[in-house]
Motif scaffolding. Structure first.
Motif, PDB file in Angstrom:
ATOM      1  N   PRO A 264       0.822  -1.214   0.000  1.00 39.08           N
ATOM      2  CA  PRO A 264       0.000   0.000   0.000  1.00 39.08           C
ATOM      3  C   PRO A 264       0.858   1.266   0.000  1.00 39.08           C
ATOM      4  O   PRO A 264       1.932   1.306   0.601  1.00 39.08           O
ATOM      5  CB  PRO A 264      -0.816  -0.120   1.297  1.00 39.08           C
ATOM      6  N   VAL A 265       0.377   2.282  -0.670  1.00 40.71           N
ATOM      7  CA  VAL A 265       0.925   3.640  -0.685  1.00 40.71           C
ATOM      8  C   VAL A 265       2.313   3.685  -1.323  1.00 40.71           C
ATOM      9  O   VAL A 265       2.525   4.280  -2.373  1.00 40.71           O
ATOM     10  CB  VAL A 265       0.975   4.240   0.739  1.00 40.71           C
ATOM     11  N   VAL A 266       3.300   3.033  -0.689  1.00 46.58           N
ATOM     12  CA  VAL A 266       4.682   3.144  -1.144  1.00 46.58           C
ATOM     13  C   VAL A 266       4.863   2.512  -2.512  1.00 46.58           C
ATOM     14  O   VAL A 266       5.588   3.030  -3.369  1.00 46.58           O
ATOM     15  CB  VAL A 266       5.626   2.497  -0.106  1.00 46.58           C
ATOM     16  N   GLY A 267       4.208   1.367  -2.749  1.00 46.82           N
ATOM     17  CA  GLY A 267       4.385   0.662  -4.005  1.00 46.82           C
ATOM     18  C   GLY A 267       3.983   1.475  -5.212  1.00 46.82           C
ATOM     19  O   GLY A 267       4.596   1.377  -6.283  1.00 46.82           O
ATOM     20  N   ALA A 268       2.952   2.307  -5.077  1.00 46.88           N
ATOM     21  CA  ALA A 268       2.494   3.110  -6.206  1.00 46.88           C
ATOM     22  C   ALA A 268       3.556   4.117  -6.633  1.00 46.88           C
ATOM     23  O   ALA A 268       3.803   4.302  -7.836  1.00 46.88           O
ATOM     24  CB  ALA A 268       1.199   3.829  -5.835  1.00 46.88           C
ATOM     25  N   PHE A 269       4.211   4.775  -5.686  1.00 43.80           N
ATOM     26  CA  PHE A 269       5.238   5.756  -6.027  1.00 43.80           C
ATOM     27  C   PHE A 269       6.447   5.086  -6.689  1.00 43.80           C
ATOM     28  O   PHE A 269       6.989   5.599  -7.674  1.00 43.80           O
ATOM     29  CB  PHE A 269       5.678   6.507  -4.770  1.00 43.80           C
ATOM     30  N   VAL A 270       6.866   3.948  -6.161  1.00 44.24           N
ATOM     31  CA  VAL A 270       8.021   3.245  -6.738  1.00 44.24           C
ATOM     32  C   VAL A 270       7.710   2.775  -8.154  1.00 44.24           C
ATOM     33  O   VAL A 270       8.522   2.928  -9.068  1.00 44.24           O
ATOM     34  CB  VAL A 270       8.421   2.066  -5.835  1.00 44.24           C
ATOM     35  N   SER A 271       6.530   2.200  -8.346  1.00 45.61           N
ATOM     36  CA  SER A 271       6.149   1.712  -9.676  1.00 45.61           C
ATOM     37  C   SER A 271       6.069   2.852 -10.683  1.00 45.61           C
ATOM     38  O   SER A 271       6.542   2.733 -11.823  1.00 45.61           O
ATOM     39  CB  SER A 271       4.805   0.992  -9.596  1.00 45.61           C
ATOM     40  N   GLY A 272       5.450   3.974 -10.284  1.00 50.50           N
ATOM     41  CA  GLY A 272       5.351   5.114 -11.181  1.00 50.50           C
ATOM     42  C   GLY A 272       6.705   5.676 -11.577  1.00 50.50           C
ATOM     43  O   GLY A 272       6.943   6.011 -12.744  1.00 50.50           O
ATOM     44  N   ALA A 273       7.616   5.774 -10.599  1.00 53.25           N
ATOM     45  CA  ALA A 273       8.952   6.287 -10.895  1.00 53.25           C
ATOM     46  C   ALA A 273       9.705   5.348 -11.833  1.00 53.25           C
ATOM     47  O   ALA A 273      10.374   5.795 -12.783  1.00 53.25           O
ATOM     48  CB  ALA A 273       9.731   6.467  -9.589  1.00 53.25           C
ATOM     49  N   LEU A 274       9.587   4.038 -11.599  1.00 54.39           N
ATOM     50  CA  LEU A 274      10.283   3.074 -12.457  1.00 54.39           C
ATOM     51  C   LEU A 274       9.744   3.109 -13.885  1.00 54.39           C
ATOM     52  O   LEU A 274      10.516   3.105 -14.857  1.00 54.39           O
ATOM     53  CB  LEU A 274      10.123   1.673 -11.864  1.00 54.39           C
ATOM     54  N   MET A 275       8.427   3.168 -14.034  1.00 54.42           N
ATOM     55  CA  MET A 275       7.842   3.222 -15.370  1.00 54.42           C
ATOM     56  C   MET A 275       8.261   4.497 -16.104  1.00 54.42           C
ATOM     57  O   MET A 275       8.601   4.458 -17.292  1.00 54.42           O
ATOM     58  CB  MET A 275       6.324   3.144 -15.280  1.00 54.42           C
ATOM     59  N   THR A 276       8.276   5.616 -15.413  1.00 57.18           N
ATOM     60  CA  THR A 276       8.649   6.875 -16.049  1.00 57.18           C
ATOM     61  C   THR A 276      10.114   6.876 -16.477  1.00 57.18           C
ATOM     62  O   THR A 276      10.461   7.342 -17.564  1.00 57.18           O
ATOM     63  CB  THR A 276       8.377   8.043 -15.094  1.00 57.18           C
ATOM     64  N   LEU A 277      10.984   6.328 -15.629  1.00 55.34           N
ATOM     65  CA  LEU A 277      12.414   6.282 -15.969  1.00 55.34           C
ATOM     66  C   LEU A 277      12.667   5.368 -17.161  1.00 55.34           C
ATOM     67  O   LEU A 277      13.482   5.698 -18.041  1.00 55.34           O
ATOM     68  CB  LEU A 277      13.216   5.805 -14.758  1.00 55.34           C
ATOM     69  N   LEU A 278      11.996   4.237 -17.231  1.00 56.04           N
ATOM     70  CA  LEU A 278      12.172   3.363 -18.387  1.00 56.04           C
ATOM     71  C   LEU A 278      11.619   4.012 -19.657  1.00 56.04           C
ATOM     72  O   LEU A 278      12.204   3.873 -20.741  1.00 56.04           O
ATOM     73  CB  LEU A 278      11.476   2.023 -18.135  1.00 56.04           C
ATOM     74  N   ALA A 279      10.488   4.708 -19.531  1.00 55.90           N
ATOM     75  CA  ALA A 279       9.936   5.396 -20.697  1.00 55.90           C
ATOM     76  C   ALA A 279      10.845   6.535 -21.156  1.00 55.90           C
ATOM     77  O   ALA A 279      10.881   6.876 -22.345  1.00 55.90           O
ATOM     78  CB  ALA A 279       8.549   5.939 -20.370  1.00 55.90           C
ATOM     79  N   LEU A 280      11.605   7.099 -20.239  1.00 50.02           N
ATOM     80  CA  LEU A 280      12.534   8.174 -20.601  1.00 50.02           C
ATOM     81  C   LEU A 280      13.634   7.675 -21.524  1.00 50.02           C
ATOM     82  O   LEU A 280      14.216   8.463 -22.282  1.00 50.02           O
ATOM     83  CB  LEU A 280      13.136   8.774 -19.334  1.00 50.02           C
ATOM     84  N   THR A 281      13.922   6.376 -21.496  1.00 58.71           N
ATOM     85  CA  THR A 281      14.933   5.833 -22.408  1.00 58.71           C
ATOM     86  C   THR A 281      14.450   5.827 -23.855  1.00 58.71           C
ATOM     87  O   THR A 281      15.264   5.733 -24.771  1.00 58.71           O
ATOM     88  CB  THR A 281      15.287   4.391 -21.987  1.00 58.71           C
ATOM     89  N   VAL A 282      13.151   5.889 -24.065  1.00 51.80           N
ATOM     90  CA  VAL A 282      12.607   5.965 -25.422  1.00 51.80           C
ATOM     91  C   VAL A 282      12.593   7.414 -25.897  1.00 51.80           C
ATOM     92  O   VAL A 282      13.179   7.755 -26.929  1.00 51.80           O
ATOM     93  CB  VAL A 282      11.204   5.348 -25.477  1.00 51.80           C
ATOM     94  N   SER A 283      11.911   8.268 -25.134  1.00 51.54           N
ATOM     95  CA  SER A 283      11.882   9.698 -25.444  1.00 51.54           C
ATOM     96  C   SER A 283      11.224  10.425 -24.279  1.00 51.54           C
ATOM     97  O   SER A 283      10.452   9.823 -23.518  1.00 51.54           O
ATOM     98  CB  SER A 283      11.104   9.972 -26.742  1.00 51.54           C
ATOM     99  N   PRO A 284      11.499  11.731 -24.132  1.00 50.72           N
ATOM    100  CA  PRO A 284      10.803  12.486 -23.081  1.00 50.72           C
ATOM    101  C   PRO A 284       9.299  12.508 -23.258  1.00 50.72           C
ATOM    102  O   PRO A 284       8.545  12.533 -22.274  1.00 50.72           O
ATOM    103  CB  PRO A 284      11.400  13.891 -23.208  1.00 50.72           C
ATOM    104  N   THR A 285       8.834  12.466 -24.507  1.00 46.56           N
ATOM    105  CA  THR A 285       7.383  12.452 -24.747  1.00 46.56           C
ATOM    106  C   THR A 285       6.753  11.178 -24.209  1.00 46.56           C
ATOM    107  O   THR A 285       5.689  11.209 -23.569  1.00 46.56           O
ATOM    108  CB  THR A 285       7.101  12.590 -26.245  1.00 46.56           C
TER     109      THR A 285
END
Length: 362
Positions: A264-285
């Motif tokens: 609960p709570v903590v997992g959502a922030f970690v998952s969101g940060a990980l997904m955003t960082l991996l998507a950043l390897t494709v493009s900022p968009t």
């Protein structure tokens, strides 16, 4: 006629009690206080020494309670408890075996690919102007590259090849212990409940049994609901990853997001940060799209999926969920965060059913 000159008869008198040490003397208080403190310290050390075993026991009981509603579902269809437990275990073990054979190798390969490509992503970040400013001040890129590319990174983390082998062996052994204990607890849960309820006085035993059954049912429903929420998060992440161009890491990302959704709570922030960082390897968009998607999905999960799944299991305010998850995580790590919500729900149930009832009766 009484002879007045005769001596008076001898009447024995009680001897004065010998002086004894006062019960409330400073010596007695200090001695027994120090002895109690030593015993408490000894018991605490022994309890801490078996903390890992206690965590395995708690996890086994937690999983057994989570599977118990499914067992009772088959029992209501006319099957005996033993056959119901066997059927549930066959299904669970089959699903785990299918996951290990079909999905686990893909996840492992994708995680290895993320590790291999991480240094290249750092090179790509150096071309960003804002990242260059941060790197000029704090030397972030160089430190991250040295940390990832350092040859003794694995050795420092795992203790070398022997350390990796021991950790894998320990994880396998702990998993087997949890499975064996879960099977035992699941098969003998009625007798365990009966033994626990028997500790209460006979006059209060029906009430204790009623409250205990409510707590067990709500905990089981919470465990099943948590896995359903995690499954929804993992499947939605898998589909989204293929759509936005993260197909090379889709299964690994879906697995991690689903796993962290159990926290609960903590997992959502970690998952969101990980997904955003991996998507950043494709493009900022793509990273911006991933961030917007995850924030939107969290709103859907928080206000639509989670309430519909959990409405019959745990009745707990959101603020209590946050506090319980933080406290449980700080005490027992991930396991504590997982157990925090049902424990808090059980305490609130006891507060409503016992404490408030007594207060209203006065």
């Amino acid at each position: 006629m009484v002879d007045e000159d005769a001596p008076a008869p001898y009447v024995p008198t009680k001897a004065a009690p010998a002086p004894v040490l006062l019960r409330h003397s400073p010596f007695n208080i200090g001695f027994f206080g120090a002895l109690g403190a030593l015993i408490a310290i000894f018991l605490t050390e022994q309890l801490l020494s078996i903390s890992s075993v206690l965590v395995l026991l708690v996890m086994s009981m937690f999983l057994a309670i989570g599977l118990n509603p499914t067992v009772e579902f088959f029992m209501r269809r006319g099957l005996r408890r033993g056959l119901s437990v066997l059927l549930v275990l066959v299904v669970v073990i089959s699903v785990l075996a299918l996951f290990v054979v079909a999905i686990a190798p893909v996840i492992s390969e994708q995680i290895a690919a993320i590790t291999r490509n991480a240094p290249g992503w750092l090179d790509d970040l150096e071309s960003n102007a804002q990242v260059q400013q941060l790197d000029a001040k704090y030397d972030v890129i160089a430190k991250a590259r040295d940390y990832i590319q350092n040859g003794d990174f694995g050795e420092r983390v795992f203790g070398g090849a022997l350390g990796v082998g021991l950790k894998v062996l320990s994880a396998v052994a702990n998993s087997l212990i949890v499975i064996v204990l879960m099977i035992y607890f699941l098969a003998s849960l009625p007798s365990i409940k009966h033994a626990g309820y028997s500790l209460a006085p006979a006059s209060k035993r029906p009430r204790v049994s009623e409250l205990g059954d409510k707590i067990i049912r709500s905990t089981g429903a919470y465990v099943a609901g948590a896995f359903l929420v995690a499954l929804c998060a993992g499947l939605s992440t898998l589909i989204f990853s293929f759509i936005v161009g993260l197909g090379d890491y889709a299964f690994a990302l879906a697995f991690v997001v689903g796993l962290f959704s159990l926290i609960p709570v903590v997992g959502a922030f970690v998952s969101g940060a990980l997904m955003t960082l991996l998507a950043l390897t494709v493009s900022p968009t793509v990273a911006l799209v991933a961030l917007i998607y995850y924030v939107a999905y969290q709103q859907v999960e928080s206000y639509l999926i989670y309430p519909r799944i959990m409405k019959k299991s745990v009745d707990i305010p959101g603020s209590v969920t946050v506090v319980a998850a933080l406290v449980g995580g700080s005490l027992m790590g991930i396991v504590g965060a997982l157990l925090a919500v049902p424990v808090a729900a059980a305490l609130l149930l006891l507060h409503r059913e016992v404490v408030l009832t007594r207060q209203d009766a006065r």
